[in-house]
Design a protein around this motif. Structure first.
Motif, PDB file in Angstrom:
ATOM      1  N   VAL A 113       0.839  -1.197   0.000  1.00  0.00           N
ATOM      2  CA  VAL A 113       0.000   0.000   0.000  1.00  0.00           C
ATOM      3  C   VAL A 113       0.876   1.249   0.000  1.00  0.00           C
ATOM      4  CG1 VAL A 113      -1.701   1.292   1.331  1.00  0.00           C
ATOM      5  CG2 VAL A 113      -1.907  -1.181   1.128  1.00  0.00           C
ATOM      6  N   CYS A 114       1.861   1.280   0.868  1.00  0.00           N
ATOM      7  CA  CYS A 114       2.752   2.449   0.943  1.00  0.00           C
ATOM      8  C   CYS A 114       3.540   2.623  -0.350  1.00  0.00           C
ATOM      9  CB  CYS A 114       3.698   2.318   2.132  1.00  0.00           C
ATOM     10  SG  CYS A 114       2.872   2.348   3.727  1.00  0.00           S
ATOM     11  N   THR A 115       3.961   1.520  -0.942  1.00  0.00           N
ATOM     12  CA  THR A 115       4.703   1.591  -2.198  1.00  0.00           C
ATOM     13  C   THR A 115       3.824   2.151  -3.309  1.00  0.00           C
ATOM     14  OG1 THR A 115       5.999  -0.322  -1.523  1.00  0.00           O
ATOM     15  CG2 THR A 115       6.034   0.244  -3.851  1.00  0.00           C
ATOM     16  N   LYS A 116       2.590   1.685  -3.383  1.00  0.00           N
ATOM     17  CA  LYS A 116       1.674   2.156  -4.426  1.00  0.00           C
ATOM     18  C   LYS A 116       1.369   3.642  -4.251  1.00  0.00           C
ATOM     19  CE  LYS A 116      -1.042   0.870  -7.820  1.00  0.00           C
ATOM     20  NZ  LYS A 116      -0.582   0.216  -9.010  1.00  0.00           N
ATOM     21  N   ILE A 117       1.144   4.079  -3.012  1.00  0.00           N
ATOM     22  CA  ILE A 117       0.896   5.497  -2.751  1.00  0.00           C
ATOM     23  C   ILE A 117       2.121   6.319  -3.126  1.00  0.00           C
ATOM     24  CG2 ILE A 117       0.489   7.196  -0.928  1.00  0.00           C
ATOM     25  CD1 ILE A 117      -1.229   5.072   0.468  1.00  0.00           C
ATOM     26  N   GLY A 118       3.311   5.829  -2.781  1.00  0.00           N
ATOM     27  CA  GLY A 118       4.546   6.529  -3.119  1.00  0.00           C
ATOM     28  C   GLY A 118       4.745   6.669  -4.608  1.00  0.00           C
ATOM     29  N   GLU A 119       4.420   5.612  -5.358  1.00  0.00           N
ATOM     30  CA  GLU A 119       4.542   5.677  -6.815  1.00  0.00           C
ATOM     31  C   GLU A 119       3.566   6.687  -7.407  1.00  0.00           C
ATOM     32  OE1 GLU A 119       3.909   1.701  -8.118  1.00  0.00           O
ATOM     33  OE2 GLU A 119       5.910   1.030  -7.529  1.00  0.00           O
ATOM     34  N   LYS A 120       2.336   6.686  -6.903  1.00  0.00           N
ATOM     35  CA  LYS A 120       1.316   7.593  -7.436  1.00  0.00           C
ATOM     36  C   LYS A 120       1.637   9.057  -7.129  1.00  0.00           C
ATOM     37  CE  LYS A 120      -1.821   4.738  -9.058  1.00  0.00           C
ATOM     38  NZ  LYS A 120      -2.353   4.739 -10.384  1.00  0.00           N
ATOM     39  N   LEU A 121       2.154   9.326  -5.921  1.00  0.00           N
ATOM     40  CA  LEU A 121       2.407  10.712  -5.505  1.00  0.00           C
ATOM     41  C   LEU A 121       3.837  11.177  -5.770  1.00  0.00           C
ATOM     42  CD1 LEU A 121       0.519  10.736  -2.089  1.00  0.00           C
ATOM     43  CD2 LEU A 121      -0.294  11.561  -4.303  1.00  0.00           C
ATOM     44  N   GLY A 122       4.729  10.265  -6.143  1.00  0.00           N
ATOM     45  CA  GLY A 122       6.114  10.630  -6.397  1.00  0.00           C
ATOM     46  C   GLY A 122       6.901  10.909  -5.130  1.00  0.00           C
ATOM     47  N   ILE A 123       6.542  10.233  -4.038  1.00  0.00           N
ATOM     48  CA  ILE A 123       7.213  10.401  -2.747  1.00  0.00           C
ATOM     49  C   ILE A 123       7.896   9.079  -2.417  1.00  0.00           C
ATOM     50  CG2 ILE A 123       6.854  10.927  -0.304  1.00  0.00           C
ATOM     51  CD1 ILE A 123       4.254  12.319  -1.098  1.00  0.00           C
TER      52      ILE A 123
END
Length: 76
Positions: free
Chosen positions: A18-28
């Motif tokens: 989940v954190c990886t997917k959010i990071g990819e989507k937001l560029g963080i």
């Protein structure tokens, strides 16, 4: 590759998806999202854990539907 690294990558793939997917989507970076998640969990007495579980469930359902709608040659 030593067994500890294999275990680390396996755990990160399944637990922190989940954190990886959010990071990819937001560029963080994923590590900063994980830190923010931990900090917010302590501040709000664990309520983001419920959000995390809902997002993990949602990602699992999406993956299942993709596999169901697009079966591979071996599954026909």
């Amino acid at each position: 590759m030593p067994n500890t690294l294999k275990l680390k990558y396996s755990v990160e793939h399944h637990v922190f998806g989940v954190c990886t997917k959010i990071g990819e989507k937001l560029g963080i970076s994923t590590s900063s999202i994980r830190l923010y998640f931990v900090y917010v969990s302590f501040i709000t007495v664990g309520s983001p854990v419920i959000l995390y579980l809902i997002l993990a469930f949602w990602m699992n359902i999406r993956r299942y539907h993709r596999q169901y709608n697009n079966p591979s040659v071996w599954e026909l």
